[in-house]
Write a protein that holds these residues in place. Structure first.
Motif, PDB file in Angstrom:
ATOM      1  N   UNK A  25      84.884  10.432 -33.347  1.00  0.00           N
ATOM      2  CA  UNK A  25      83.788  10.425 -33.819  1.00  0.00           C
ATOM      3  C   UNK A  25      82.883  11.213 -33.107  1.00  0.00           C
ATOM      4  N   UNK A  26      82.995  11.584 -31.721  1.00  0.00           N
ATOM      5  CA  UNK A  26      82.238  12.360 -31.112  1.00  0.00           C
ATOM      6  C   UNK A  26      82.490  14.011 -31.476  1.00  0.00           C
ATOM      7  N   UNK A  33      75.237   9.421 -26.480  1.00  0.00           N
ATOM      8  CA  UNK A  33      74.401   8.217 -26.213  1.00  0.00           C
ATOM      9  C   UNK A  33      74.508   7.331 -27.298  1.00  0.00           C
ATOM     10  N   UNK A  34      74.815   7.804 -28.680  1.00  0.00           N
ATOM     11  CA  UNK A  34      74.821   6.693 -29.742  1.00  0.00           C
ATOM     12  C   UNK A  34      76.054   5.925 -29.403  1.00  0.00           C
ATOM     13  N   UNK A  36      77.755   5.344 -26.562  1.00  0.00           N
ATOM     14  CA  UNK A  36      77.502   4.232 -25.636  1.00  0.00           C
ATOM     15  C   UNK A  36      76.776   3.167 -25.917  1.00  0.00           C
ATOM     16  N   UNK A  37      75.681   3.266 -26.619  1.00  0.00           N
ATOM     17  CA  UNK A  37      74.910   2.203 -27.271  1.00  0.00           C
ATOM     18  C   UNK A  37      75.636   1.320 -27.980  1.00  0.00           C
ATOM     19  N   UNK A  38      76.597   1.968 -29.076  1.00  0.00           N
ATOM     20  CA  UNK A  38      77.261   1.135 -29.753  1.00  0.00           C
ATOM     21  C   UNK A  38      78.332   0.352 -29.074  1.00  0.00           C
ATOM     22  N   UNK A  39      79.080   1.049 -28.154  1.00  0.00           N
ATOM     23  CA  UNK A  39      80.168   0.171 -27.494  1.00  0.00           C
ATOM     24  C   UNK A  39      79.421  -0.860 -26.595  1.00  0.00           C
ATOM     25  N   UNK A  40      78.410  -0.362 -26.041  1.00  0.00           N
ATOM     26  CA  UNK A  40      77.596  -1.580 -25.203  1.00  0.00           C
ATOM     27  C   UNK A  40      77.344  -2.984 -25.918  1.00  0.00           C
ATOM     28  N   UNK A  41      76.723  -2.666 -27.276  1.00  0.00           N
ATOM     29  CA  UNK A  41      76.487  -3.677 -28.117  1.00  0.00           C
ATOM     30  C   UNK A  41      77.748  -4.427 -28.596  1.00  0.00           C
ATOM     31  N   UNK A  42      79.018  -3.897 -28.827  1.00  0.00           N
ATOM     32  CA  UNK A  42      80.040  -4.609 -28.863  1.00  0.00           C
ATOM     33  C   UNK A  42      80.382  -5.363 -27.934  1.00  0.00           C
ATOM     34  N   UNK A  71      80.969   5.797 -23.697  1.00  0.00           N
ATOM     35  CA  UNK A  71      81.199   6.718 -24.815  1.00  0.00           C
ATOM     36  C   UNK A  71      82.623   6.411 -25.729  1.00  0.00           C
ATOM     37  N   UNK A  72      83.606   5.879 -24.708  1.00  0.00           N
ATOM     38  CA  UNK A  72      85.066   5.971 -24.875  1.00  0.00           C
ATOM     39  C   UNK A  72      85.596   4.606 -25.024  1.00  0.00           C
ATOM     40  N   UNK A  73      85.141   3.354 -24.801  1.00  0.00           N
ATOM     41  CA  UNK A  73      85.722   2.242 -24.725  1.00  0.00           C
ATOM     42  C   UNK A  73      84.760   1.073 -24.607  1.00  0.00           C
ATOM     43  N   UNK A  74      85.075  -0.121 -25.408  1.00  0.00           N
ATOM     44  CA  UNK A  74      84.289  -1.438 -25.290  1.00  0.00           C
ATOM     45  C   UNK A  74      84.640  -2.006 -24.125  1.00  0.00           C
TER      46      UNK A  74
END
Length: 132
Positions: A25-26, A33-34, A36-42, A71-74
């Motif tokens: 995806x990257x 940044x998108x 890391x926000x995404x995995x943080x939310x999950x 950016x690489x993991x939940x």
């Protein structure tokens, strides 16, 4: 245990296999940044469930549970070795296998929801960056 091998660094939960998808995806142009926000939310629901399941003798363990921006993991983590040196022992048990494992169980209970959120979120990020 003098010189104990236990530390808060010994507790984290990762959903394996997602790192390759996140790297791809990257490469398509989605900003780190998108991601890391995404995995943080999950990771938020996993952290919330783990807080509810953790021992609440003083409440410090529950307060130390938090999702990690990556950016690489939940990822969800419990405190730090300095602030919660007993966290891993409380999670895994004295023998390293008999503990309540509340963080692991929280991740297992929410794995389906996390994977669905992952699929939906990657699609949303791709559409946002006009790659769909």
């Amino acid at each position: 245990m003098a010189g104990s091998r236990w530390s808060a660094e010994g507790i984290s939960v990762r959903l394996d296999g997602l790192d390759k998808v996140l790297r791809d995806a990257e490469r398509t142009g989605i900003a780190a940044r998108d991601l890391s926000r995404f995995t943080y939310r999950l990771g938020l629901p996993i952290a919330d469930r783990a807080r509810a399941m953790a021992p609440h003798r003083t409440g410090r363990l529950a307060q130390g549970i938090r999702p990690v921006r990556s950016k690489k993991a939940v990822r969800v983590k419990v405190g730090s070795a300095a602030r919660l040196p007993y966290a891993a022992r409380r999670h895994w048990g004295d023998d390293g296998a008999s503990g309540p494992m509340w963080l692991s169980r929280a991740e297992e209970a929410l794995r389906g929801q996390t994977l669905k959120g992952f699929a939906d979120g990657i699609g949303e990020l791709l559409r946002t960056h006009d790659w769909s």
